[in-house]
Design an enzyme around this catalytic site. Sequence first.
Site, PDB file in Angstrom:
ATOM      1  N   CYS A  56     -43.756  27.555  41.022  1.00  0.00           N
ATOM      2  CA  CYS A  56     -43.481  27.878  39.616  1.00  0.00           C
ATOM      3  C   CYS A  56     -42.492  26.903  38.994  1.00  0.00           C
ATOM      4  O   CYS A  56     -42.563  26.630  37.812  1.00  0.00           O
ATOM      5  CB  CYS A  56     -42.963  29.301  39.508  1.00  0.00           C
ATOM      6  SG  CYS A  56     -41.491  29.587  40.484  1.00  0.00           S
ATOM      7  N   LYS A  87     -46.026  45.143  47.556  1.00  0.00           N
ATOM      8  CA  LYS A  87     -47.468  44.936  47.341  1.00  0.00           C
ATOM      9  C   LYS A  87     -47.700  43.438  47.515  1.00  0.00           C
ATOM     10  O   LYS A  87     -47.416  42.642  46.620  1.00  0.00           O
ATOM     11  CB  LYS A  87     -47.826  45.401  45.939  1.00  0.00           C
ATOM     12  CG  LYS A  87     -49.273  45.707  45.644  1.00  0.00           C
ATOM     13  CD  LYS A  87     -50.275  44.676  46.058  1.00  0.00           C
ATOM     14  CE  LYS A  87     -50.894  43.871  44.969  1.00  0.00           C
ATOM     15  NZ  LYS A  87     -51.762  42.796  45.482  1.00  0.00           N
ATOM     16  N   GLU A 111     -50.820  26.360  32.407  1.00  0.00           N
ATOM     17  CA  GLU A 111     -50.327  26.196  33.775  1.00  0.00           C
ATOM     18  C   GLU A 111     -51.510  25.948  34.717  1.00  0.00           C
ATOM     19  O   GLU A 111     -52.413  26.771  34.819  1.00  0.00           O
ATOM     20  CB  GLU A 111     -49.592  27.477  34.188  1.00  0.00           C
ATOM     21  CG  GLU A 111     -48.896  27.346  35.519  1.00  0.00           C
ATOM     22  CD  GLU A 111     -48.158  28.630  35.900  1.00  0.00           C
ATOM     23  OE1 GLU A 111     -48.672  29.729  35.628  1.00  0.00           O
ATOM     24  OE2 GLU A 111     -47.070  28.510  36.474  1.00  0.00           O
ATOM     25  N   GLU A 162     -40.805  37.625  36.678  1.00  0.00           N
ATOM     26  CA  GLU A 162     -40.693  36.169  36.868  1.00  0.00           C
ATOM     27  C   GLU A 162     -42.098  35.612  36.723  1.00  0.00           C
ATOM     28  O   GLU A 162     -42.929  35.761  37.621  1.00  0.00           O
ATOM     29  CB  GLU A 162     -40.134  35.856  38.268  1.00  0.00           C
ATOM     30  CG  GLU A 162     -38.735  36.409  38.521  1.00  0.00           C
ATOM     31  CD  GLU A 162     -37.675  35.773  37.643  1.00  0.00           C
ATOM     32  OE1 GLU A 162     -37.926  34.709  37.054  1.00  0.00           O
ATOM     33  OE2 GLU A 162     -36.589  36.368  37.513  1.00  0.00           O
TER      34      GLU A 162
HETATM   35  P1  NAP Z   1     -51.005  36.992  39.802  1.00  0.00           P
HETATM   36  O1  NAP Z   1     -52.451  36.798  39.807  1.00  0.00           O
HETATM   37  O2  NAP Z   1     -50.339  37.454  38.563  1.00  0.00           O
HETATM   38  O3  NAP Z   1     -50.699  37.970  41.018  1.00  0.00           O
HETATM   39  C1  NAP Z   1     -49.401  38.304  41.419  1.00  0.00           C
HETATM   40  C2  NAP Z   1     -49.393  39.663  42.064  1.00  0.00           C
HETATM   41  O4  NAP Z   1     -49.718  40.666  41.089  1.00  0.00           O
HETATM   42  C3  NAP Z   1     -50.414  39.831  43.174  1.00  0.00           C
HETATM   43  O5  NAP Z   1     -49.861  40.626  44.186  1.00  0.00           O
HETATM   44  C4  NAP Z   1     -51.542  40.533  42.451  1.00  0.00           C
HETATM   45  O6  NAP Z   1     -52.394  41.244  43.304  1.00  0.00           O
HETATM   46  C5  NAP Z   1     -50.771  41.470  41.564  1.00  0.00           C
HETATM   47  N1  NAP Z   1     -51.546  41.999  40.427  1.00  0.00           N
HETATM   48  C6  NAP Z   1     -52.677  41.502  39.872  1.00  0.00           C
HETATM   49  N2  NAP Z   1     -53.075  42.278  38.844  1.00  0.00           N
HETATM   50  C7  NAP Z   1     -52.188  43.294  38.742  1.00  0.00           C
HETATM   51  C8  NAP Z   1     -52.032  44.415  37.871  1.00  0.00           C
HETATM   52  N3  NAP Z   1     -52.890  44.646  36.879  1.00  0.00           N
HETATM   53  N4  NAP Z   1     -50.986  45.239  38.042  1.00  0.00           N
HETATM   54  C9  NAP Z   1     -50.080  45.003  39.018  1.00  0.00           C
HETATM   55  N5  NAP Z   1     -50.180  43.977  39.887  1.00  0.00           N
HETATM   56  C10 NAP Z   1     -51.203  43.121  39.752  1.00  0.00           C
HETATM   57  O7  NAP Z   1     -50.231  35.651  40.183  1.00  0.00           O
HETATM   58  P2  NAP Z   1     -50.599  34.663  41.377  1.00  0.00           P
HETATM   59  O8  NAP Z   1     -51.849  33.961  40.973  1.00  0.00           O
HETATM   60  O9  NAP Z   1     -50.526  35.377  42.663  1.00  0.00           O
HETATM   61  O10 NAP Z   1     -49.363  33.645  41.353  1.00  0.00           O
HETATM   62  C11 NAP Z   1     -49.336  32.511  40.545  1.00  0.00           C
HETATM   63  C12 NAP Z   1     -48.517  32.755  39.300  1.00  0.00           C
HETATM   64  O11 NAP Z   1     -47.216  33.200  39.649  1.00  0.00           O
HETATM   65  C13 NAP Z   1     -48.292  31.523  38.482  1.00  0.00           C
HETATM   66  O12 NAP Z   1     -48.424  31.825  37.124  1.00  0.00           O
HETATM   67  C14 NAP Z   1     -46.847  31.142  38.770  1.00  0.00           C
HETATM   68  O13 NAP Z   1     -46.187  30.408  37.796  1.00  0.00           O
HETATM   69  C15 NAP Z   1     -46.237  32.482  38.932  1.00  0.00           C
HETATM   70  N6  NAP Z   1     -44.990  32.394  39.685  1.00  0.00           N
HETATM   71  C16 NAP Z   1     -43.806  32.518  39.011  1.00  0.00           C
HETATM   72  C17 NAP Z   1     -42.605  32.413  39.692  1.00  0.00           C
HETATM   73  C18 NAP Z   1     -41.287  32.560  38.980  1.00  0.00           C
HETATM   74  O14 NAP Z   1     -40.277  32.678  39.629  1.00  0.00           O
HETATM   75  N7  NAP Z   1     -41.250  32.575  37.675  1.00  0.00           N
HETATM   76  C19 NAP Z   1     -42.618  32.186  41.069  1.00  0.00           C
HETATM   77  C20 NAP Z   1     -43.831  32.048  41.731  1.00  0.00           C
HETATM   78  C21 NAP Z   1     -45.025  32.158  41.020  1.00  0.00           C
HETATM   79  P3  NAP Z   1     -53.731  40.534  43.897  1.00  0.00           P
HETATM   80  O15 NAP Z   1     -53.261  39.474  44.783  1.00  0.00           O
HETATM   81  O16 NAP Z   1     -54.396  41.633  44.587  1.00  0.00           O
HETATM   82  O17 NAP Z   1     -54.468  40.007  42.692  1.00  0.00           O
END
Ligand code: NAP
Length: 480
Positions: free
Chosen positions: A283, A172, A384, A249
């Site tokens: 991240c 996804k 963050e 993650e």
């Molecule tokens: P996000 O908003 O949580 O979205 C991540 C993914 O989850 C997207 O594909 C999103 O789809 C999907 N999603 C959203 N709501 C969902 C739900 N209710 N159920 C299942 N899936 C859902 O995160 P982001 O803004 O893309 O990425 C930034 C975040 O990722 C930051 O907090 C960063 O720290 C974290 N991150 C962590 C790591 C690590 O290794 N720890 C690495 C990279 C990033 P949509 O795009 O359609 O909303």
Amino acid sequence: MENPKMWIGGKWVDAASGKTYPVFNPATGEEICQVPLGGQADVDAAVEAAKKAFPVWSKKGQTERSMVMMRIGKALRDNAKELGDLDILEHGTPARDAGPMAVFSAERIEYVSQVARGFMGSVMPLKPGVVFYLQREPIGVCALIIPWNVPLRMVAAKLGTALALGNACIVKPPSIDSLVALRFAKVLEELSDVLPAGAVNIVTGPGSTVGEALSRHPGVGLVSFTGSCETGKNIMAAASGTVKRVLLELGGKNPFIVMKDADLNAAVSKAVPIAFANTGQICAAPGRFYIHESMYDEFVQRFIEGAKKVVTGDPRDPATQMGPVVSAEHRDKVESFIKSGIDEGAKLILGGKRPDTPPLNKGYYVMPTVFANVTQNMKIAREEIFGPVVPILKFSSDDEALAYANDSTYALCASVWTKNISTALRFVNELEAGYVWVNDHMALASDQPWGGFKQSGIGKENSAMGLEEYTQVKAVSIQL
Ligand code: NAP
Ligand code: MG
């Protein structure tokens, strides 16, 4: 650009609803194309396809499967230019980083293909007349939910690991950066002679429908997710109904701690590029800088000198070091953090605004931004930001630095800069973080486990430990 389709069961398909949504070039704000708006019916079709592929793929010998994985790695290398160009277009990744990203993604797949060999079990001498062994098995169908910050690398890491161990998967992609995953499927299509149809499926569409449906689906055995803490919690809740495994993650607010005896040059030289790499959307990047009071002013001054030199501009330009943030919505969020920093009394000493000259004023740019005189309870020190905004705080003792660093619900990674081995080891032992660097930050490789403590996640990715997450262990006892 031609509108792409989704990849389900080895076929290019529209969403069952026939609906699409637009994706934009963050450097110009222009629409690139329309992507299928997947939903429950598409998830059901992808799970069915993956369930059909699973017995075919999982029953291949590991040698054969690893050879296929090596071919995927090679195909990624062969397509690095196209994948990199797409990353520049849809994400705003600077050209100088986009090419290496594709090669790095291939390296991930080649790494797992090798570690997967000789990984799947062990024999234990129990007692005479009994053969006891542990057998690792793939889980079945894995849902891989991808964040937008480094989409190609995340797709490669999750898909590569799931597949190398015999799972089938459904990817996804992030809604706003879906193209690179779909282009990845084109690469896989070239390998349809060795990769069964349905072993990999890509379903595009919103997290709130596609991601949620995957997390709830009884046919899915593991949800591997990288993204925000908030979404991670939603996924855990949705997955609980069927007791799925979850690999999470999540976010971080990573401390970068400069002690009074640190090599200031080394610390600043590292701090500046990693603070603005991928426009602060990494991240592992430092999210708060703690500097000992004896060198605070000098660190701030040198950091500013470095930050002023970061070339911000068109991601296609090879000289560009920092492109736009990923979307208009994300720019607004980053700007709301800047406003809160000003409102709470931090001292804005660089940036804080959009570029006002064309063509940059059309894209989603935020200039490198630095705040001094930041204190522990300000929002910019606690939450963050995930953008090119740097809060610099001051501390006066080792105890205080540790207390500040650990005063967070996040615990992804941390770094400490010191020449004193006792200080270094005290911080290594007492910092709450899944990864600690001493005199470095953000250096990472495929063979090092990655995953946070506390609310930064559950489980590890990368390294052999990361492969364990995509398998389950069967204990076998044979009475001879
Ligand atoms: P996000 O908003 O949580 O979205 C991540 C993914 O989850 C997207 O594909 C999103 O789809 C999907 N999603 C959203 N709501 C969902 C739900 N209710 N159920 C299942 N899936 C859902 O995160 P982001 O803004 O893309 O990425 C930034 C975040 O990722 C930051 O907090 C960063 O720290 C974290 N991150 C962590 C790591 C690590 O290794 N720890 C690495 C990279 C990033 P949509 O795009 O359609 O909303
Ligand atoms: Mg985009």
